[in-house]
Scaffold this motif. Structure first.
Motif, PDB file in Angstrom:
ATOM      1  N   ASN A 173       0.821  -1.206   0.000  1.00  0.00           N
ATOM      2  CA  ASN A 173       0.000   0.000   0.000  1.00  0.00           C
ATOM      3  C   ASN A 173       0.856   1.258   0.000  1.00  0.00           C
ATOM      4  OD1 ASN A 173      -2.553  -1.253   0.048  1.00  0.00           O
ATOM      5  ND2 ASN A 173      -2.396  -1.596   2.251  1.00  0.00           N
ATOM      6  N   SER A 174       2.105   1.120   0.434  1.00  0.00           N
ATOM      7  CA  SER A 174       3.008   2.266   0.470  1.00  0.00           C
ATOM      8  C   SER A 174       3.435   2.657  -0.939  1.00  0.00           C
ATOM      9  CB  SER A 174       4.249   1.927   1.298  1.00  0.00           C
ATOM     10  OG  SER A 174       5.223   2.947   1.193  1.00  0.00           O
ATOM     11  N   LYS A 175       3.736   3.945  -1.135  1.00  0.00           N
ATOM     12  CA  LYS A 175       4.268   4.414  -2.408  1.00  0.00           C
ATOM     13  C   LYS A 175       5.768   4.693  -2.327  1.00  0.00           C
ATOM     14  CE  LYS A 175      -0.011   6.161  -4.439  1.00  0.00           C
ATOM     15  NZ  LYS A 175      -0.657   7.266  -5.177  1.00  0.00           N
ATOM     16  N   LEU A 176       6.404   4.256  -1.251  1.00  0.00           N
ATOM     17  CA  LEU A 176       7.844   4.418  -1.099  1.00  0.00           C
ATOM     18  C   LEU A 176       8.577   3.234  -1.710  1.00  0.00           C
ATOM     19  CD1 LEU A 176       8.072   5.642   2.600  1.00  0.00           C
ATOM     20  CD2 LEU A 176       8.402   7.029   0.544  1.00  0.00           C
ATOM     21  N   GLN A 230       1.295  11.777   2.046  1.00  0.00           N
ATOM     22  CA  GLN A 230       0.995  12.815   1.060  1.00  0.00           C
ATOM     23  C   GLN A 230       0.828  12.205  -0.330  1.00  0.00           C
ATOM     24  OE1 GLN A 230       0.360  16.114   1.690  1.00  0.00           O
ATOM     25  NE2 GLN A 230       0.486  15.444   3.832  1.00  0.00           N
ATOM     26  N   MET A 231       1.742  11.328  -0.716  1.00  0.00           N
ATOM     27  CA  MET A 231       1.663  10.727  -2.052  1.00  0.00           C
ATOM     28  C   MET A 231       0.402   9.900  -2.223  1.00  0.00           C
ATOM     29  SD  MET A 231       5.553   9.585  -3.059  1.00  0.00           S
ATOM     30  CE  MET A 231       5.766   8.479  -1.659  1.00  0.00           C
ATOM     31  N   ARG A 232      -0.041   9.253  -1.151  1.00  0.00           N
ATOM     32  CA  ARG A 232      -1.246   8.425  -1.255  1.00  0.00           C
ATOM     33  C   ARG A 232      -2.487   9.259  -1.546  1.00  0.00           C
ATOM     34  NH1 ARG A 232      -1.051   3.548   3.191  1.00  0.00           N
ATOM     35  NH2 ARG A 232       1.193   3.459   3.480  1.00  0.00           N
ATOM     36  N   GLN A 233      -2.413  10.560  -1.289  1.00  0.00           N
ATOM     37  CA  GLN A 233      -3.531  11.442  -1.605  1.00  0.00           C
ATOM     38  C   GLN A 233      -3.594  11.797  -3.089  1.00  0.00           C
ATOM     39  OE1 GLN A 233      -3.587  14.904   1.023  1.00  0.00           O
ATOM     40  NE2 GLN A 233      -2.705  13.688   2.691  1.00  0.00           N
ATOM     41  N   ASP A 234      -2.491  11.530  -3.803  1.00  0.00           N
ATOM     42  CA  ASP A 234      -2.397  11.902  -5.215  1.00  0.00           C
ATOM     43  C   ASP A 234      -2.410  10.625  -6.055  1.00  0.00           C
ATOM     44  OD1 ASP A 234      -2.098  14.620  -4.454  1.00  0.00           O
ATOM     45  OD2 ASP A 234       0.033  14.278  -4.079  1.00  0.00           O
TER      46      ASP A 234
END
Length: 313
Positions: A39-42, A293-297
């Motif tokens: 689920n992470s975008k890292l 923050q990235m998960r919002q985009d």
């Protein structure tokens, strides 16, 4: 306690749906649950060596993984990383960047430069791979920000126009070879204003039509979690996408890969990197914040933190 038999369960009408769901669930192979993507975008930008730390990240099945090839060879460590990653996360995306000492300025012809970049920098290391390994690659990057010192930090329409002509010639070469383009590789803080990049819009539209993505670099300088400040640094990509939504709505959902990210002030790892700028706890806190923050985009596919695998960097 015991499981009811199928005959027993089907004798109770209210359990019919449950029994059907149970039958489907137990029929799934065990690895179906193991391959769920994070689920992470890292993620990380790997260089040269597939270290134990890198393999731990790959084991987390990130959404995107970036590896670095050399213009004259494809490091065995990077090849192993791609194989391992796709085995664990078949739906994940592999981005390949190829390093070369070649730099480009406004004095170089962009059309000829694109053809030469493909034939002398991108194609040779890719050509050394077998078909099954080439099939692991989703996106190809172009020149990195340091390779285009007068045009990679576009502060004038001339720089953006050069990149546009370069990429509109490089993208067909990439797609004809079976890959997708990851265009831009723009340094954090650039351009000065989103409208400065208007001449680059045709290249972005061409890349999106080809299933490509925009590449941008996302760094913080001071471990800030102040959105109003980071809007100019690690979250500066939002300025682009706000502008797209207003002026070029067809690009507002173009996939974005933050192909470099992390902590940097001026490029010197001894004074400007994550260890020099604060503690590991500060870095972890900031990374958690960036991830949220990235998960919002939704258009952000992920951020490949720069870098892991080079023991001297």
């Amino acid at each position: 306690f015991r499981f009811a038999t199928l005959k027993e369960m089907t004798s109770f009408p209210r359990l019919h749906l449950f029994s059907a769901a149970l039958i489907v669930w137990v029929s799934l192979p065990s690895h179906a649950f193991d391959q769920a993507i994070s689920n992470s975008k890292l993620s990380v930008h790997l260089i040269e060596t597939y270290s134990s730390g890198s393999s731990n990240v790959v084991a987390g099945k990130p959404r995107v993984l970036q590896v670095l090839a050399n213009y004259d060879r494809f490091p065995s460590g990077m090849l192993q990383a791609m194989r391992d990653y796709k085995a664990k996360a078949p739906d994940g995306k592999v981005v390949v960047r190829v390093w070369s000492p070649k730099t480009y300025t406004l004095a170089n012809d962009p059309t000829a430069s694109a053809a030469a970049f493909w034939s002398t920098i991108l194609e040779p290391p890719l050509g050394s791979l077998g078909p099954s390994d080439r099939a692991l690659i989703d996106y190809l990057e172009g020149p990195n920000e340091g390779q285009t010192p007068t045009v990679g930090y576009p502060s004038s329409p001339a720089g953006a126009q050069w990149l546009n002509q370069f990429w509109t010639n490089l993208t067909p070469l990439i797609t004809n070879a079976g890959y997708k383009p990851c265009v831009g590789s723009i340094a954090v803080g650039n351009p000065n204003n989103p409208s400065d990049f208007d001449p680059f819009i045709p290249a972005l539209r061409q890349a999106r039509t080809a299933g490509g993505a925009l590449s941008y670099h996302s760094y913080t300088c001071v471990y800030s979690t102040d959105i109003s400040l980071e809007y100019w640094y690690s979250l500066r990509y939002r300025q682009w996408y706000s502008y797209f939504a207003q002026v070029y709505p067809d690009l507002s959902g173009m996939p974005l890969i933050l192909t470099e990210g992390g902590v940097d002030y001026a490029g010197n790892p001894n004074t400007d990197g994550w260890q020099a700028r604060g503690t590991a706890a500060q870095y972890q806190r900031w990374l958690n914040w960036l991830d949220l923050q990235m998960r919002q985009d939704s258009y952000v596919l992920g951020c490949t933190l720069f870098q892991n695998g080079d023991p001297s960097g």
